[in-house]
Design a protein around this motif. Structure first.
Motif, short mmCIF file in Angstrom:
data_model
loop_
_atom_site.label_atom_id
_atom_site.label_comp_id
_atom_site.label_asym_id
_atom_site.label_seq_id
_atom_site.Cartn_x
_atom_site.Cartn_y
_atom_site.Cartn_z
N MET A 143 -37.74 -16.62 -21.77
CA MET A 143 -37.70 -17.86 -22.63
C MET A 143 -36.46 -18.36 -22.39
SD MET A 143 -38.70 -15.67 -26.29
CE MET A 143 -37.40 -16.68 -27.09
N GLY A 144 -36.70 -19.90 -22.46
CA GLY A 144 -35.49 -20.85 -22.09
C GLY A 144 -35.38 -21.34 -20.79
N ILE A 145 -36.03 -20.78 -19.78
CA ILE A 145 -36.05 -21.39 -18.38
C ILE A 145 -37.19 -22.08 -17.94
CG2 ILE A 145 -34.59 -19.43 -17.55
CD1 ILE A 145 -36.82 -18.43 -16.11
N GLU A 146 -38.16 -22.16 -18.90
CA GLU A 146 -39.34 -22.95 -18.71
C GLU A 146 -39.03 -24.54 -18.97
OE1 GLU A 146 -39.12 -22.83 -23.39
OE2 GLU A 146 -38.85 -21.44 -21.48
N PRO A 147 -39.78 -25.16 -18.13
CA PRO A 147 -39.56 -26.55 -18.17
C PRO A 147 -40.10 -27.27 -19.57
CG PRO A 147 -41.77 -26.14 -16.82
CD PRO A 147 -40.93 -24.84 -17.16
N ILE A 148 -39.84 -28.53 -19.79
CA ILE A 148 -40.55 -29.24 -20.96
C ILE A 148 -41.83 -29.48 -20.90
CG2 ILE A 148 -40.34 -31.26 -22.57
CD1 ILE A 148 -37.94 -29.48 -23.14
#
Length: 218
Positions: A143-148
């Motif tokens: 969680m948190g390193i994925e792109p928008i």
């Protein structure tokens, strides 16, 4: 009749403790032996339980076997999910995949990379948020390193929206959500906003690796 305190893997029976006729009295050293053996089956013969990870595994094991006494001592709420945090390569994903096998009689969860969920959103749109915000049992990985997300030119913080939906579902049905992340609390708030972070505190027990933990993939 099968012994409920044992698990058979590749024809070998692993005892996890003793069964007194009503409940399993777990033995943590025996749990570690099983987890290392199962880890080698899942991830290859290079897999091993590191001494530095035993405190983390003790917390995770007590959570998954629902040892309420130890959970209270460890300040873990068995009714909430797990958010496992730590630096890149410390073994978060492997441990969350592994722990599913400790209690085979319990409902298992799917470990799903957040990047894959965002890619699905980009292709399918808001149905993806509905799919992962519903009654499925998930561990959202990295969680948190994925792109928008972007669908037809509209940006969306996909995982943030899913977490809000999961929070509402948790309030209604007590369905748990698990996750892993490399981010600190401040970084999580920067990524998802204060509204999502406040819900995450109610969704998750935070279990964290020491940030000096070595990268086990090297």
């Amino acid at each position: 009749m099968a012994n409920p305190s044992s698990i058979v893997e590749d024809g070998i029976e692993y005892s996890l403790g003793k069964y007194d006729g009503k409940r399993i009295i777990y033995d943590f050293p025996k749990i570690l032996i099983f987890l290392e053996a199962k880890g080698k089956i899942l991830f290859g013969q290079h897999f091993k339980i590191f001494e530095e990870d035993k405190d983390i595994l003790f917390k995770l094991s007590n959570y998954f076997i629902k040892d309420y006494i130890n959970c209270e001592k460890l300040r873990i709420d068995p009714d909430k999910g797990i958010l496992l945090t730590g630096p890149v390569g410390c073994g978060k994903t492997s441990l969350m995949k592994l722990m599913r096998y400790l209690v085979p009689h319990q409902r298992s969860y799917v470990v799903m990379p957040c990047r894959n969920i965002v890619f699905a959103f980009n292709h399918l749109g808001y149905k993806t948020i509905e799919d992962y915000g519903d009654e499925g049992f998930f561990c959202f990985d990295d969680m948190g390193i994925e792109p928008i997300g972007r669908h037809y030119g509209r940006d969306c913080n996909v995982i943030g929206e899913i977490l809000i939906s999961r929070y509402e579902l948790f309030l209604q049905t007590n369905l748990k959500t698990h996750g892993t992340t490399n981010l600190s609390a401040i970084e999580i708030e920067d990524m998802y906003g204060s509204r999502v972070r406040s819900r995450m505190k109610k969704l998750f027990n935070l279990i964290d690796f020491d940030y000096n933990t070595n990268d086990k993939r090297k």
